[in-house]
Structures are given as C-alpha cells and as structure tokens.
Motif scaffolding. Structure first.
Motif, PDB file in Angstrom:
ATOM      1  N   ALA A  92       0.643  -1.313   0.122  1.00 25.70           N
ATOM      2  CA  ALA A  92       0.013  -0.142  -0.073  1.00 25.70           C
ATOM      3  C   ALA A  92       0.949   1.242  -0.104  1.00 25.70           C
ATOM      4  N   ASN A  93       2.055   1.387   0.697  1.00 32.26           N
ATOM      5  CA  ASN A  93       2.880   2.431   0.797  1.00 32.26           C
ATOM      6  C   ASN A  93       3.427   2.699  -0.522  1.00 32.26           C
ATOM      7  N   TYR A  94       3.844   1.625  -1.204  1.00 32.87           N
ATOM      8  CA  TYR A  94       4.384   1.555  -2.692  1.00 32.87           C
ATOM      9  C   TYR A  94       3.503   2.205  -3.676  1.00 32.87           C
ATOM     10  N   LEU A  95       2.023   2.003  -3.378  1.00 31.82           N
ATOM     11  CA  LEU A  95       1.069   2.746  -4.368  1.00 31.82           C
ATOM     12  C   LEU A  95       0.927   4.071  -4.186  1.00 31.82           C
ATOM     13  N   ARG A  96       0.831   4.217  -2.784  1.00 29.94           N
ATOM     14  CA  ARG A  96       0.510   5.631  -2.268  1.00 29.94           C
ATOM     15  C   ARG A  96       1.668   6.512  -2.811  1.00 29.94           C
ATOM     16  N   GLU A  97       2.794   6.064  -2.529  1.00 26.40           N
ATOM     17  CA  GLU A  97       3.877   7.153  -2.712  1.00 26.40           C
ATOM     18  C   GLU A  97       4.211   7.310  -4.459  1.00 26.40           C
ATOM     19  N   HIS A  98       3.657   6.438  -5.200  1.00 25.62           N
ATOM     20  CA  HIS A  98       3.557   6.537  -6.666  1.00 25.62           C
ATOM     21  C   HIS A  98       2.365   7.251  -7.054  1.00 25.62           C
ATOM     22  N   GLY A  99       1.538   7.752  -6.372  1.00 25.25           N
ATOM     23  CA  GLY A  99       0.495   8.481  -6.616  1.00 25.25           C
ATOM     24  C   GLY A  99      -0.984   7.994  -6.706  1.00 25.25           C
ATOM     25  N   THR A 134     -11.291   6.780  -6.340  1.00 21.43           N
ATOM     26  CA  THR A 134     -11.523   6.610  -7.900  1.00 21.43           C
ATOM     27  C   THR A 134     -11.454   5.527  -8.427  1.00 21.43           C
ATOM     28  N   GLY A 135     -10.869   4.301  -7.990  1.00 19.72           N
ATOM     29  CA  GLY A 135     -10.934   3.015  -8.237  1.00 19.72           C
ATOM     30  C   GLY A 135      -9.732   3.052  -9.624  1.00 19.72           C
ATOM     31  N   TRP A 136      -9.692   1.935 -10.385  1.00 25.08           N
ATOM     32  CA  TRP A 136      -8.581   1.660 -11.378  1.00 25.08           C
ATOM     33  C   TRP A 136      -9.161   1.775 -12.591  1.00 25.08           C
ATOM     34  N   GLY A 137     -10.319   1.407 -12.693  1.00 25.17           N
ATOM     35  CA  GLY A 137     -11.029   1.311 -14.412  1.00 25.17           C
ATOM     36  C   GLY A 137     -12.247   0.362 -14.406  1.00 25.17           C
ATOM     37  N   PHE A 138     -12.781   0.204 -15.547  1.00 27.47           N
ATOM     38  CA  PHE A 138     -13.803  -0.867 -15.647  1.00 27.47           C
ATOM     39  C   PHE A 138     -14.049  -1.198 -17.301  1.00 27.47           C
ATOM     40  N   GLU A 139     -14.634  -1.974 -17.375  1.00 32.65           N
ATOM     41  CA  GLU A 139     -14.607  -2.721 -19.094  1.00 32.65           C
ATOM     42  C   GLU A 139     -15.768  -1.883 -19.402  1.00 32.65           C
ATOM     43  N   VAL A 140     -15.415  -1.701 -20.846  1.00 33.23           N
ATOM     44  CA  VAL A 140     -16.396  -0.929 -21.519  1.00 33.23           C
ATOM     45  C   VAL A 140     -16.853  -1.485 -23.021  1.00 33.23           C
ATOM     46  N   LYS A 141     -18.077  -1.186 -23.493  1.00 35.71           N
ATOM     47  CA  LYS A 141     -18.338  -1.516 -24.970  1.00 35.71           C
ATOM     48  C   LYS A 141     -17.877  -0.455 -25.801  1.00 35.71           C
ATOM     49  N   VAL A 143      -9.685   3.445 -17.894  1.00 36.82           N
ATOM     50  CA  VAL A 143      -9.023   3.351 -16.610  1.00 36.82           C
ATOM     51  C   VAL A 143      -8.690   4.851 -16.140  1.00 36.82           C
ATOM     52  N   SER A 144      -8.605   4.906 -14.817  1.00 33.61           N
ATOM     53  CA  SER A 144      -8.115   6.050 -14.211  1.00 33.61           C
ATOM     54  C   SER A 144      -6.438   6.415 -14.025  1.00 33.61           C
ATOM     55  N   GLU A 145      -6.069   7.559 -13.793  1.00 35.74           N
ATOM     56  CA  GLU A 145      -4.731   7.484 -13.338  1.00 35.74           C
ATOM     57  C   GLU A 145      -4.087   6.329 -12.531  1.00 35.74           C
ATOM     58  N   ASN A 146      -5.045   5.621 -11.520  1.00 33.94           N
ATOM     59  CA  ASN A 146      -4.624   4.728 -10.766  1.00 33.94           C
ATOM     60  C   ASN A 146      -4.168   3.437 -11.360  1.00 33.94           C
ATOM     61  N   PHE A 147      -4.747   3.231 -12.499  1.00 31.52           N
ATOM     62  CA  PHE A 147      -4.397   2.049 -13.571  1.00 31.52           C
ATOM     63  C   PHE A 147      -2.773   2.235 -13.776  1.00 31.52           C
ATOM     64  N   TYR A 148      -2.292   3.540 -13.990  1.00 33.12           N
ATOM     65  CA  TYR A 148      -0.704   3.557 -14.251  1.00 33.12           C
ATOM     66  C   TYR A 148       0.326   3.695 -13.028  1.00 33.12           C
ATOM     67  N   VAL A 149      -0.696   3.899 -12.002  1.00 35.25           N
ATOM     68  CA  VAL A 149       0.322   3.595 -10.471  1.00 35.25           C
ATOM     69  C   VAL A 149       0.239   2.120 -10.617  1.00 35.25           C
TER      70      VAL A 149
END
Length: 422
Positions: free
Chosen positions: A245-252, A257-264, A321-327
């Motif tokens: 968790a610390n790794y992910l927080r420190e990377h932004g 927001t969540g990470w993302g979702f599947e779309v058509k 996806v959100s910016e969290n996907f790239y985190v």
C-alpha cells in the motif's frame, strides 16, 4: 581370413579410437571449463573485496556486516541470463521467443481460485486492512490482489539467497547495471534492519519476500506495520500488505477513484485513441458512445480523467481506466499486469468475469514483431520502444497504418500484417 572379417576388425578399431578421442576431448573440455570457473570465482572474490566493499562502505555498510554475509559467498552458475567471461555471447533468444496471446494472461481457473482465497483473507486480515486503508487510501482488494499475484498470498516462498543472486547477476549477468545498485541496497538492508544473509531470500531475479520488492524498493517503501522494529516482508503479513500500500501511495494512488472498468467500444470509435497520452474527461468518452460493459452506471464523475486501454486492440476487451491504473503499472511495467490486479480486486468484491472475449491471436515471433516495429518507425510512426513487445504505442501505430492502408482497423498485429511490413 575373409575380407569382411578384416573390415569388421578395422571398423571396430576405428570406432574404439574415435570413442577414446571423444572421451579425451570431453575430458579436456571439462577441465578447461573447471579451470575457467575457478578463475572466474577468483575474479569474483577480488571484485567483492575491492569494488563492492569500497562502494558498500560509502553507503554505511560496516566491515563486520560485509564479511559476515559475503566472506563465503560463491557465484550461482545455475541462474539464467548469465554472460561468464570466456563463453560465447548467446544469440538473443528473446528476439525469437513466441509472442503469447494477451488472453492467456487471464486464465479463468487461476482468477477464480485467487478471488476465492482472497475473499477469505480479506476477512482474516480485516483489522490490519482497515488500518491500511485509513493510512494509505488504497483499497484493500487492490493490496490483497497484488499479494496474491506476487506470492500467492505468501504461500510461494522464495528459495534463493538474495545476496548470491544479486552478486552473481551484478558480476556476470546480462543486466549488470540493474543489479549492482540492488546488491548494494541489499547490504544496506542487512546493516539497517539487522537481518542475516540467510534469511534474506528472493526470487531468481532478486525480488524480496511476499510483495516481491527489489532491495532498492524495499529501502524506500517497506513498512514495519506490526511494530517489532523490522520491516519483515518475508514472515509478517501486516508488514507485507502495508509495504504494498505504501508503494502505491508513494507512486500517486488517488483514493476514491478506483482503477477502471470494462466498456463496450462502438465500431465508429477508433482504437487509435488508446493510451496514457490521450486521456480525456469521462464525459467526453460517454458522448463518443462508450458504455460500461456490464450495464452499471460509470463509477466516476464526468470531469474525471479517463484513458482507453485495449491490450489486444479490437481482438479483446476494452477498458476505461483512471490514473490509478498507471500507478499499478509502476509496480510491474505491464498493461496486462495492471489489468490483472484491477480485475482480480473486482472479482474479490463479487464482480463477474470479463464481458468481452479474447479472440485467437496469430502465432508471432518476438523478432518478427520487432522487425515490424522497425518498419513502422522507418515510415514515421511512433511505436514507442522497439523491443518486440506490443505496447500501447505500437498498437496505436498499427491502427494508424491500417487506416492509411485501408485495412480493417484492429490495432493489433497478425501474420498478414507482419508480412506486409517486411
């Protein structure tokens, strides 16, 4: 004596001579290999005592720590990716490796099993995960998903001595520049956290413990969550989960927001809009006609930045996806890895499998893909790194080329496209 008997006797003598000669050659080769290995081990020892000690000392490592952990260490000749002196440089087998279909990264049996086990562990470690969410803002399902992917929730135990792995790779591996700082970082860990070299276990690539952190990442992001005075990512679940968790927080990581979702993805929307360089507000994507694949309303507001991700182009599912996907990609630089973590986290929360399906992919060699990238780059397309991997830049370049060549736009290579670009 018949001529045939004489011939047989001569043949037997010749065969015996050839066998004896081959044995001598083999024995000579073995002796030379042994001599080369002994010489290399001596050079390794000199390198440790000279170069490594000088640099380790500059980073605060004491002579006692250095000697205790490295005085008896030897090279691990069984590791992959080694280039010992005196041996011919092998051909780049990565160029020839067969490219695997992105869909093979998501075996349903594995996902279902990890999700089932993950739900049990979410309950078992509920209190620790409450603290983690409050402190770092990272959803517990994401943390547990990484834990499951990296070490099967700590059940897959590292078997390699990290110092031996790192020292071997730093001395005669293909990627010395990567591993040398990691060797020094491992020595700093031993100095600061008071582990012994025997307990500092890793994968064959030098990644440590249940979160699989390289030593330099351990030093920056590992956490002593259970308060015992050590950042023990080998045997402490709270330390391991908090370190993730610390790794992910420190990377932004952005809470809420969540990470993302599947779309058509409508056919009229180009797959060349994919990638982190082409983000736009969620509302803009919805106006283009993208809709959640499972029918639920979009999880974010219309002003939230969103990015299109299509790991197999039009031959597989599509995602916003959100910016969290790239985190998540900071943890492992792969669209497929980040997608696996996000999807597994959703499955732990009760979500279903992908709505879209991964279509069959032509069998392609990595070298063929690299050649295709070189051709596209030569024509002015931005393919990103020319490495034989089909990243987002290569996928969008393929789509742009297909449009220009009046082909069906898939944003993913097949055998015919590779042949056309030779």
């Amino acid at each position: 004596m018949p001529a045939s008997a004489n011939l047989s006797r001569v043949s037997a003598v010749v065969l015996a001579a050839l066998v004896a000669y081959a044995a001598l050659v083999l024995e000579g080769s073995t002796l030379r290999a042994q001599d080369l290995r002994a010489t290399t081990e001596g050079q390794f020892r000199s390198w440790l005592d000279g170069t490594v000690w000088a640099d380790a000392q500059k980073q605060g490592v004491t002579r006692e720590t250095f000697e205790r952990n490295l005085s008896a260490i030897r090279l691990d000749w069984a590791l992959p990716e080694l280039l010992p002196a005196g041996r011919p440089v092998p051909s780049d087998d990565q160029r020839q490796a067969e490219f695997q279909s992105p869909g093979r990264y998501f075996p349903e049996a594995q996902l279902a099993s990890l999700a089932k086990d993950g739900r049990v562990l979410l309950q078992r470690w509920d209190s620790a995960l409450d603290d983690i969410e409050r402190r770092y803002g990272v959803p517990r399902e994401i943390v547990v998903a990484i834990w499951g992917r990296e070490s099967h929730f700590g059940r897959v135990r590292a078997k390699h001595q990290a110092l031996r792995v790192l020292a071997t790779q730093a001395f005669m591996g293909r990627r010395k520049a990567l591993y040398y700082p990691e060797l020094l970082a491992a020595l700093v860990i031993l100095e600061e956290d008071h582990f012994s070299g025997e307990t500092l276990l890793s994968s064959w690539a030098g990644a440590l413990g249940q979160p699989q952190l390289l030593p330099s990442k351990f030093l920056r992001y590992a956490v002593d969550a259970d308060g015992d005075g050590r950042r023990d990512v080998w045997d402490s679940v709270p330390d391991s989960l908090s370190s993730i968790a610390n790794y992910l927080r420190e990377h932004g990581w952005k809470p809420g927001t969540g990470w993302g979702f599947e779309v058509k993805l409508p056919q009229a929307v180009s797959c060349t809009l994919e990638g982190p360089r082409q983000g736009r507000p969620m509302g803009d994507w919805l106006r283009l006609g993208l809709t959640p694949a499972l029918g639920a309303p979009p999880p974010w507001g219309h002003d939230t930045a969103a990015f299109l991700v299509m790991p197999a182009g039009r031959l597989g599912p599509s995602f916003l996806v959100s910016e969290n996907f790239y985190v998540l990609k900071q943890y492992n630089e792969s669209d497929l890895y980040a997608l696996f973590i996000g999807h597994l986290a959703d499955r732990m929360g009760g979500a279903s499998a992908f709505a879209g399906w991964w279509r069959p992919i032509d069998s392609l060699r990595r070298g063929d893909i690299q050649t295709m990238q070189e051709r596209l780059k030569g024509q002015g397309y931005d393919v990103g790194k020319v490495d034989g991997l089909i990243g987002f830049a290569t996928r969008t370049a393929i789509g742009q080329w297909q449009i220009k060549d009046r082909r069906d736009e898939t944003c993913f290579p097949d055998a015919a496209l590779v042949q056309a670009l030779r």
